[in-house]
Write an enzyme that holds these catalytic residues in place. Structure first.
Site, PDB file in Angstrom:
ATOM      1  N   ASP A 197      -5.631   1.994   9.525  1.00  0.00           N
ATOM      2  CA  ASP A 197      -6.026   1.250   8.612  1.00  0.00           C
ATOM      3  C   ASP A 197      -7.220   0.409   9.321  1.00  0.00           C
ATOM      4  OD1 ASP A 197      -4.543   2.110   6.431  1.00  0.00           O
ATOM      5  OD2 ASP A 197      -2.813   0.703   6.672  1.00  0.00           O
ATOM      6  N   ARG A 198      -7.993  -0.233   8.530  1.00  0.00           N
ATOM      7  CA  ARG A 198      -9.065  -1.071   9.042  1.00  0.00           C
ATOM      8  C   ARG A 198      -8.434  -2.247  10.229  1.00  0.00           C
ATOM      9  NH1 ARG A 198     -13.853  -2.820   7.072  1.00  0.00           N
ATOM     10  NH2 ARG A 198     -13.465  -2.009   4.978  1.00  0.00           N
TER      11      ARG A 198
END
Length: 302
Positions: free
Chosen positions: A143-144
């Site tokens: 995830d970011r």
């Protein structure tokens, strides 16, 4: 621009425009086509249409102008990738330490946000032909706002071999996380994970299979330490579902600190306190074991 012209065939009456386009040109995702519509790149009988729900009927002529992929400016790529580091280099793959805040690949082709893929291509670290056109070399994702270890294939052999290892659950990953509340000494979270039917950007855990899109997900964990109203844990995902550790921790009442999607923001850290800290697998008979140093923000939190 790439121009596509379609005529709605007989039998269609008031079908949504985005749904019709997704069925007719499946090489593009529905989210990408929705973005194209919203930007005014689609016409129906010569009139620009910007509503995804616009109803199409038989005989309607639809013109779609597909723009070229956006690429961030080289200086933006250089700036965003300063904190990316290569931990291990093999002729068939890299292991990198991804910083929090950097996406792995574009969410859609029109995004100009800098990604790991942009860094790889800008500095000729992998050929664009390795894997899918919009995500060359990518065999798994973070995830970011999750930092840590990311595997990237640099050859077709690497792509196939690593893909097989992931598919057969032969890649062993460890995540360091700080969660709310005091967790048990150890545990196994076993559930089905799928897209939240109400909030599409979220995933949801169910103890029974909610529908066919929900897939089995298993995460083991061990508590490292309890401190104040938090726990430091090591999580070991046995499957690779979207947001798996975040969803699983929240599902047992211990959301990851500062995870605003499945928990709440925190004054202690600006992003979810989750770090992919270690990986272990066997590649062509060679044992590969690697750890990623704890980033500064989590180190200070600890």
């Amino acid at each position: 621009m790439k121009n596509i012209i379609l005529t709605v065939p007989e039998g269609f009456l008031n079908q949504r425009l985005d749904s019709f386009l997704t069925d007719r040109i499946p090489m593009y995702s529905r989210s990408f086509l929705q973005k194209i519509i919203q930007l005014g790149h689609v016409k129906a009988n010569g009139v620009v249409i910007k509503k995804n729900s616009y109803p199409v009927c038989q005989g309607t002529q639809i013109e779609i102008a597909i723009p070229e992929d956006e690429r961030p400016a080289p200086e933006l790529i250089a700036q965003a990738s300063k904190t990316v580091s290569i931990l291990f280099e093999h002729k068939d793959f890299f292991i990198i330490n991804k910083p929090a805040g950097l996406i792995v690949h574009k969410p859609h082709r029109l995004s100009a946000e800098v990604s790991v893929v942009d860094w790889l291509l800008e500095y000729n670290l992998i050929p664009q032909s390795i894997g899918m056109p919009n995500r060359p070399g990518i065999v798994h994702r973070l995830d970011r706002d999750t930092s840590g270890i990311l595997l990237i294939a640099r050859t077709m052999h690497g792509l196939a071999a690593l893909g097989s290892l992931f598919a057969n659950r032969m890649v062993h990953k460890t995540y360091l996380a700080v969660v709310q509340g005091h967790t048990p000494e150890s545990g196994v979270i076993n559930s089905f994970i799928g897209r939240d039917p109400v909030t599409k950007v979220k995933m949801k855990a169910h103890h029974v299979q909610f529908d066919h899109t929900f897939r089995t997900a298993v995460t083991e964990f061990k508590t490292v330490k309890h401190c104040d109203t938090y726990s430091i844990i090591n999580a070991f995902p046995k499957t690779g579902r979207t947001h798996q550790i975040r969803v699983h921790c929240a599902s047992i009442g211990h959301p990851i600190l500062a995870d605003t999607t499945y928990g709440q923001k925190s004054e202690l850290i600006k992003r979810q306190a989750l770090h992919a800290s270690a990986i272990l697998f066997i590649f062509d008979g060679q044992v590969i074991e690697m750890t990623a140093p704890v980033p500064e923000d989590i180190r200070l939190l600890l």
